[in-house]
Motif scaffolding. Structure first.
Motif, short mmCIF file in Angstrom:
data_model
loop_
_atom_site.label_atom_id
_atom_site.label_comp_id
_atom_site.label_asym_id
_atom_site.label_seq_id
_atom_site.Cartn_x
_atom_site.Cartn_y
_atom_site.Cartn_z
N ILE A 1 0.84 -1.21 0.00
CA ILE A 1 0.00 0.00 0.00
C ILE A 1 0.87 1.25 0.00
O ILE A 1 0.61 2.20 -0.75
CB ILE A 1 -0.96 0.00 1.21
N LEU A 2 1.91 1.26 0.81
CA LEU A 2 2.78 2.43 0.88
C LEU A 2 3.55 2.64 -0.41
O LEU A 2 3.72 3.76 -0.88
CB LEU A 2 3.75 2.29 2.05
N ARG A 3 4.03 1.55 -1.00
CA ARG A 3 4.77 1.67 -2.26
C ARG A 3 3.86 2.21 -3.37
O ARG A 3 4.23 3.15 -4.08
CB ARG A 3 5.33 0.30 -2.67
N PHE A 4 2.67 1.63 -3.49
CA PHE A 4 1.73 2.08 -4.51
C PHE A 4 1.25 3.51 -4.24
O PHE A 4 1.07 4.30 -5.15
CB PHE A 4 0.53 1.13 -4.60
N SER A 5 1.03 3.81 -2.94
CA SER A 5 0.58 5.15 -2.57
C SER A 5 1.64 6.19 -2.91
O SER A 5 1.34 7.26 -3.44
CB SER A 5 0.24 5.21 -1.08
N HIS A 6 2.89 5.87 -2.59
CA HIS A 6 3.99 6.80 -2.88
C HIS A 6 4.11 7.04 -4.38
O HIS A 6 4.33 8.17 -4.83
CB HIS A 6 5.30 6.24 -2.32
N ASP A 7 3.93 5.97 -5.17
CA ASP A 7 3.96 6.11 -6.62
C ASP A 7 2.78 6.94 -7.15
O ASP A 7 2.86 7.52 -8.23
CB ASP A 7 3.91 4.73 -7.29
N SER A 8 1.71 7.00 -6.35
CA SER A 8 0.50 7.72 -6.77
C SER A 8 0.48 9.18 -6.32
O SER A 8 -0.52 9.87 -6.51
CB SER A 8 -0.75 7.01 -6.23
N LEU A 9 1.57 9.64 -5.71
CA LEU A 9 1.63 11.03 -5.24
C LEU A 9 2.19 11.96 -6.31
O LEU A 9 3.08 11.60 -7.07
CB LEU A 9 2.53 11.14 -4.01
N GLU A 10 1.65 13.17 -6.32
CA GLU A 10 2.28 14.25 -7.07
C GLU A 10 3.58 14.62 -6.35
O GLU A 10 3.75 14.33 -5.16
CB GLU A 10 1.36 15.48 -7.10
N ALA A 11 4.50 15.27 -7.04
CA ALA A 11 5.70 15.80 -6.38
C ALA A 11 5.26 16.76 -5.28
O ALA A 11 4.43 17.63 -5.50
CB ALA A 11 6.58 16.51 -7.39
N GLY A 12 5.78 16.57 -4.08
CA GLY A 12 5.37 17.38 -2.94
C GLY A 12 4.15 16.84 -2.22
O GLY A 12 3.76 17.37 -1.18
N GLY A 13 3.56 15.78 -2.77
CA GLY A 13 2.39 15.17 -2.14
C GLY A 13 2.76 14.40 -0.88
O GLY A 13 3.92 14.04 -0.67
N VAL A 14 1.77 14.14 -0.04
CA VAL A 14 2.03 13.47 1.24
C VAL A 14 1.06 12.32 1.48
O VAL A 14 -0.08 12.32 1.01
CB VAL A 14 1.95 14.45 2.43
N ILE A 15 1.55 11.34 2.24
CA ILE A 15 0.72 10.27 2.79
C ILE A 15 0.65 10.50 4.28
O ILE A 15 1.69 10.62 4.95
CB ILE A 15 1.34 8.88 2.52
N LEU A 16 -0.54 10.58 4.82
CA LEU A 16 -0.73 10.73 6.26
C LEU A 16 -1.31 9.43 6.81
O LEU A 16 -2.38 9.00 6.40
CB LEU A 16 -1.68 11.88 6.59
N ILE A 17 -0.57 8.80 7.72
CA ILE A 17 -1.04 7.58 8.38
C ILE A 17 -1.26 7.89 9.85
O ILE A 17 -0.34 8.31 10.55
CB ILE A 17 -0.03 6.44 8.23
N LEU A 18 -2.49 7.70 10.30
CA LEU A 18 -2.81 7.97 11.70
C LEU A 18 -3.31 6.70 12.37
O LEU A 18 -4.07 5.93 11.79
CB LEU A 18 -3.90 9.05 11.82
N THR A 19 -2.84 6.50 13.58
CA THR A 19 -3.26 5.34 14.37
C THR A 19 -3.36 5.75 15.84
O THR A 19 -2.84 6.80 16.23
CB THR A 19 -2.26 4.19 14.19
N LEU A 20 -4.03 4.95 16.63
CA LEU A 20 -4.17 5.27 18.05
C LEU A 20 -2.81 5.41 18.71
O LEU A 20 -1.90 4.62 18.44
CB LEU A 20 -4.97 4.19 18.77
N ASP A 21 -2.68 6.43 19.53
CA ASP A 21 -1.46 6.61 20.31
C ASP A 21 -1.47 5.55 21.41
O ASP A 21 -2.34 5.54 22.28
CB ASP A 21 -1.43 8.01 20.92
N THR A 22 -0.52 4.64 21.36
CA THR A 22 -0.52 3.51 22.29
C THR A 22 0.01 3.88 23.67
O THR A 22 -0.11 3.08 24.61
CB THR A 22 0.32 2.35 21.72
N LYS A 23 0.60 5.04 23.80
CA LYS A 23 1.09 5.48 25.11
C LYS A 23 0.04 6.34 25.81
O LYS A 23 -0.45 7.32 25.25
CB LYS A 23 2.39 6.29 24.95
N ASN A 24 -0.30 5.98 27.03
CA ASN A 24 -1.28 6.74 27.82
C ASN A 24 -2.61 6.91 27.08
O ASN A 24 -3.22 7.97 27.11
CB ASN A 24 -0.71 8.12 28.19
#
Length: 237
Positions: free
Chosen positions: A115-138
């Motif tokens: 997913i990350l490889r394909f997503s990175h290939d699908s970005l425009e120059a300067g584009g970003v992938i944001l991955i958010l997950t639960l903060d496991t600390k506290n």
């Protein structure tokens, strides 16, 4: 893959206040314009990127992917009922923002790397992938005993995924998103009953019923806590 039907259905995640706060967070991480192209992997009902589309007056409808098609999905998005890998494998479009919010844990490590490889290939120059997950600390999500055990067990895998993401040789940045939740206890009990989070999906009815009783005794009328997410941002330079 397990499907969550109620995570963004009548929860704080679906509230206007949450959506506004999260969209403000998004535009701080990536400068977006009305011509920005956005992909949301695991979009649920698509309310977040639908609202963002209105906020930015997007020329191109943001695309949302999910394996569950809800009858009330946001009409401001272009919804596709499909698996992320299947979509990205055949994708020819370029995006400025690819959002993967609280869904990365549904995939195994091999799938995540694809997913990350394909997503990175699908970005425009300067584009970003944001991955958010639960903060496991506290983590402050209100739980009953069995739910807490299950959540802590899942956090071990989440931490392994996070470690692998940090090891990737891609331009990256780390940040956090926090939201102060004030939810009525009766509303939260309904959310538990509806299995609003993946941790609850495999519990049987008796376990859910006992959990509801435990939450009922443990908390007051209003439940206050911080919904904490950690975020890793990959940028295509």
């Amino acid at each position: 893959m397990l499907s969550i039907k109620n995570w963004d259905n009548n929860t704080w995640i679906s509230s206007r206040k949450y959506i506004k706060s999260f969209n403000n967070f998004l535009v701080k991480q990536k400068k977006l314009t009305k011509r920005s192209k956005i992909l949301d992997i695991g979009c649920g009902r698509g309310k977040i990127i639908g609202s963002l589309s209105s906020k930015l007056k997007l020329v191109n409808k943001p695309i949302g992917l999910d394996i569950e098609k809800h009858k009330d999905f946001d009409k401001r998005i272009s919804f596709k009922k499909t698996n992320a890998i299947k979509y990205l494998t055949n994708n020819k479009k370029k995006f400025d923002l690819i959002l993967i919010k609280q869904t990365i844990h549904f995939f195994n490590l091999r799938e995540i790397m694809k997913i990350l490889r394909f997503s990175h290939d699908s970005l425009e120059a300067g584009g970003v992938i944001l991955i958010l997950t639960l903060d496991t600390k506290n983590n402050e999500i209100p739980t009953f005993f069995l739910m807490k055990q299950k959540l802590n067990h899942s956090f071990k895998r989440d931490n392994l995924i996070w470690k692998k993401l940090l090891q990737l040789n891609i331009n990256k940045n780390i940040t956090k998103f926090n939201f102060k939740v004030n939810v009525k206890k009766n509303t939260y009990l309904k959310m538990i009953k509806q299995r609003y989070i993946s941790t609850l999906l495999k519990f049987n009815s008796l376990q859910i019923s006992k959990g509801i009783n435990e939450i009922n005794l443990k908390y007051k009328k209003n439940i206050l806590f911080n919904d904490k997410l950690k975020c890793i941002i990959f940028k295509k330079v």
